[in-house]
Design an enzyme around this catalytic site. Sequence first.
Site, PDB file in Angstrom:
ATOM      1  N   ASN A  48     -10.461  -4.435  -3.846  1.00 30.67           N
ATOM      2  CA  ASN A  48      -9.070  -4.764  -3.561  1.00 30.67           C
ATOM      3  C   ASN A  48      -8.260  -4.989  -4.833  1.00 30.67           C
ATOM      4  OD1 ASN A  48      -9.790  -4.659  -0.887  1.00 30.67           O
ATOM      5  ND2 ASN A  48      -9.412  -6.815  -0.446  1.00 30.67           N
TER       6      ASN A  48
ATOM      7  N   ARG B 242      -5.502   9.525   7.241  1.00 34.33           N
ATOM      8  CA  ARG B 242      -6.817   9.448   6.597  1.00 34.33           C
ATOM      9  C   ARG B 242      -7.870   9.784   7.646  1.00 34.33           C
ATOM     10  NH1 ARG B 242      -5.650   6.558   1.859  1.00 34.33           N
ATOM     11  NH2 ARG B 242      -4.085   4.904   2.093  1.00 34.33           N
TER      12      ARG B 242
ATOM     13  N   ARG C 280      -2.466   7.904  -0.365  1.00 37.33           N
ATOM     14  CA  ARG C 280      -2.992   7.549  -1.675  1.00 37.33           C
ATOM     15  C   ARG C 280      -4.503   7.359  -1.677  1.00 37.33           C
ATOM     16  NH1 ARG C 280       0.669   4.764  -5.214  1.00 37.33           N
ATOM     17  NH2 ARG C 280       1.456   3.786  -3.311  1.00 37.33           N
TER      18      ARG C 280
ATOM     19  N   HIS D 107       2.987   8.476   8.337  1.00 34.91           N
ATOM     20  CA  HIS D 107       2.007   7.405   8.496  1.00 34.91           C
ATOM     21  C   HIS D 107       1.657   7.177   9.960  1.00 34.91           C
ATOM     22  CE1 HIS D 107       0.704   3.027   8.128  1.00 34.91           C
ATOM     23  NE2 HIS D 107      -0.023   3.621   7.212  1.00 34.91           N
TER      24      HIS D 107
ATOM     25  N   TYR E 174     -12.340  -1.894  10.910  1.00 35.31           N
ATOM     26  CA  TYR E 174     -10.928  -2.272  10.985  1.00 35.31           C
ATOM     27  C   TYR E 174     -10.595  -2.617  12.429  1.00 35.31           C
ATOM     28  CZ  TYR E 174      -9.863  -0.200   6.356  1.00 35.31           C
ATOM     29  OH  TYR E 174      -9.819   0.100   5.028  1.00 35.31           O
TER      30      TYR E 174
ATOM     31  N   ARG F 142      -1.191 -10.343   7.793  1.00 34.73           N
ATOM     32  CA  ARG F 142      -2.474 -10.291   7.084  1.00 34.73           C
ATOM     33  C   ARG F 142      -2.322 -10.588   5.597  1.00 34.73           C
ATOM     34  NH1 ARG F 142      -4.895  -4.643   6.820  1.00 34.73           N
ATOM     35  NH2 ARG F 142      -3.801  -4.570   4.821  1.00 34.73           N
TER      36      ARG F 142
ATOM     37  N   HIS G 217      -5.990  -4.994  11.184  1.00 37.00           N
ATOM     38  CA  HIS G 217      -5.137  -3.850  10.844  1.00 37.00           C
ATOM     39  C   HIS G 217      -4.165  -3.492  11.960  1.00 37.00           C
ATOM     40  CE1 HIS G 217      -4.462   0.521   9.722  1.00 37.00           C
ATOM     41  NE2 HIS G 217      -4.317  -0.077   8.549  1.00 37.00           N
TER      42      HIS G 217
END
Length: 732
Positions: free
Chosen positions: A56, A392, A422, A452, A485, A581, A609
């Site tokens: 992280n 992703r 990214r 997204h 997640y 979060r 998430h």
Amino acid sequence: MTDEGASSSVDLDDPAYYLNRELSELRFQKRVLHEARDERTPLLERVRFLAIFTRNMDEFFMKRVGGLKQQIDAGVTERTVDGRTPREQWSEVLDTARPMFRKQADCYRETVKPALATNGIQVLEYDELTDTEQAEMRTYFDESVLPTLTPLSFDPAHPFPFISNRSLSLAVLTRKRPDEESTFTRVKIPPNRPRLVAIEAGSRYVRIEEVIRANLDLLFPNVEVVDTALFRLTRNAEVRRDEEVAEDLIDIIEEVIEQRRFATVVRLELEASAPGQVRETLVEQLNLTEQEVFELPAPLDFRDFEVLTDLDRPDLHVERWEPLPHPRLTPSRSGTDTRLDGTQDGDVFAKISDGDILLHHPYHSFEDTVQRFLEAAASDPDVLAIKAAIYRTASDSQIIQSLIDAAENGKQVAVMVELKARFDEQNNLEWVRTLEEHGIHVAYGTVGLKTHTKTALVVRREDDGVKLYSHIGTGNYHSETAKGYVDLGLLTSDGDIGRDLVKLFNFFTGPSLDEQFHKLLIAPVAMRDQFTRFIRREAAHAREDRSARIVAKVNGLEDPAIVRELYEASEAGVDIDLVVRDICRLRPGVPDISENIRVHSHVGRFLEHSRIFYFENGGDPEYYIGSADWMTRNLDYRVEAVAPITDPTIQAQLQFILRLLLADNRRRWVMNADGSYTQQRPDDERVIDTQAVLMDEARRVHESEEWTQGIARETDLPDAGLLIDGEASSAE
């Protein structure tokens, strides 16, 4: 905007009312590190959190610190909403992060490493090995490690070597004669060899860098090894090109990936015992300031220590969890499948037609839900077309394979693959080429925007005409992250939602984005205005003494305009709970401004998430789930989709999840007005751990064959003023 917000009694432009984004992110990382330091966390889970903290913080430095450094180099002096210039933020971030790394190192050396040894797992220093073991390690080095090493010297005949991002290196100072100046040589610790070399599998290990350091005479014969030091670099990942003038997006992404290799260094982690010559050489050659050097005791980089979590030591692990099938999508054990209308049918589309289905990962299996939905579509002869938006996905994605199978079965397939995701650019580039090789139409992204949204659409021919089946999710189409997640997904045959997705997918391949949608909240065209209207509507209800309440669960709350709207709603009397979060700019509990707002954060074994939005609406509550956070980037610079939840059973399930999050006294942190957090702990009351409760409920439903929509019983929670019905909730 449909509604005008009421003017505040205070100046809401005052920077004092807004927390800094970067410092807020670091507070989240402190909560992550706390899991490694918390004595209640199982030992190997503590090791895992040490590794997570390293990953992280690497990403934070690559993205956020790298971006700040770019702004400084570009001469940007504009202040953020909290009143800081890029240079001020950069300096505060480095000063804040420094003691965090020391706490991580202390946690390992003083607590975790001794506890591992107590439990029969030793990570030894080289001089702690027996003579026999050292001889075995010398043979191992000579035969298996030495051939992989390439020493790169820095002297008049050799330029300073290129050092790759996040690679662990050993700086070696050598000389041929005592009166000579030492030569600096960089030795890269090989990433393709085990970092923890097993002396005795499962119980005794030594770090490979210590094996290398102890046997350097084999790598540097006929010279004196004067001194050594471990170091590690972090490079800026914020490498960009102007999309507006680009001819080909794929070329841009390939160039960005290449440029990252040589990007500016933003952090040097250096072994605390490093000699001055090593430090001076690295600082000078990498063009660093002293503030960017982080001196730490070895070991550096805890990512590789996660291999210990694979050990078969259930006594040191959290309880093993395997995601379970969704009750609505699982055949009964009798071998038949009963639809709500009483007929027998194993068709996933018939089940969705029976009523909307809420998926909750990782409690529900991704493979048995989302993947099954797309696999069924690929093989169903009545399916005419499949469309999906991929941000992703796994490197061995079965989702991609299903889309390929669908195309080979003669269906129209269109896929939106976001090349600008990214750190997943290379993976996504490879999937684009694979899809195109199978004749599938692929859209790569949108100029100026990231896609997204996590959506899929199936177009199916049925007896009464063409029907649309949709999936709207909060998480990626990624089978591996779905195991760790917490995400939600909606499977629905709602025609309005389906037609909204048709418009959305047409935008990916067409010239413009429609601004009119039936039910979905779509960014960047309408979502901001609609969320603002919902918040102002709650404020209007409060002023008229009607029930007014907002509960929002997001990953980040950064957008200053949304923060301002929430402040004004609080002033009007709206009761607000925000489950955020990580990044949160809003200050709760400020007199006369945010007295009615509480901010909560959860850190557990799974990464929270999912996004859930609840608006009381004067007694006619509305629920939404989707891909967007309350961040400026999500509302203005990304294509996002948020869906309304209208099914009463699913609404009850979402209500239970929110109530559970607000009652949690094991994983929940509550923000104070100064931006700090206090962890909630049970005080002579039963422990309520949100994720543990949801795992138990998933098991209960699976084992009892209660083929119902929900996975949780509201009666399991104490009535502590936490009902989402307009009553105030307790922030303890």
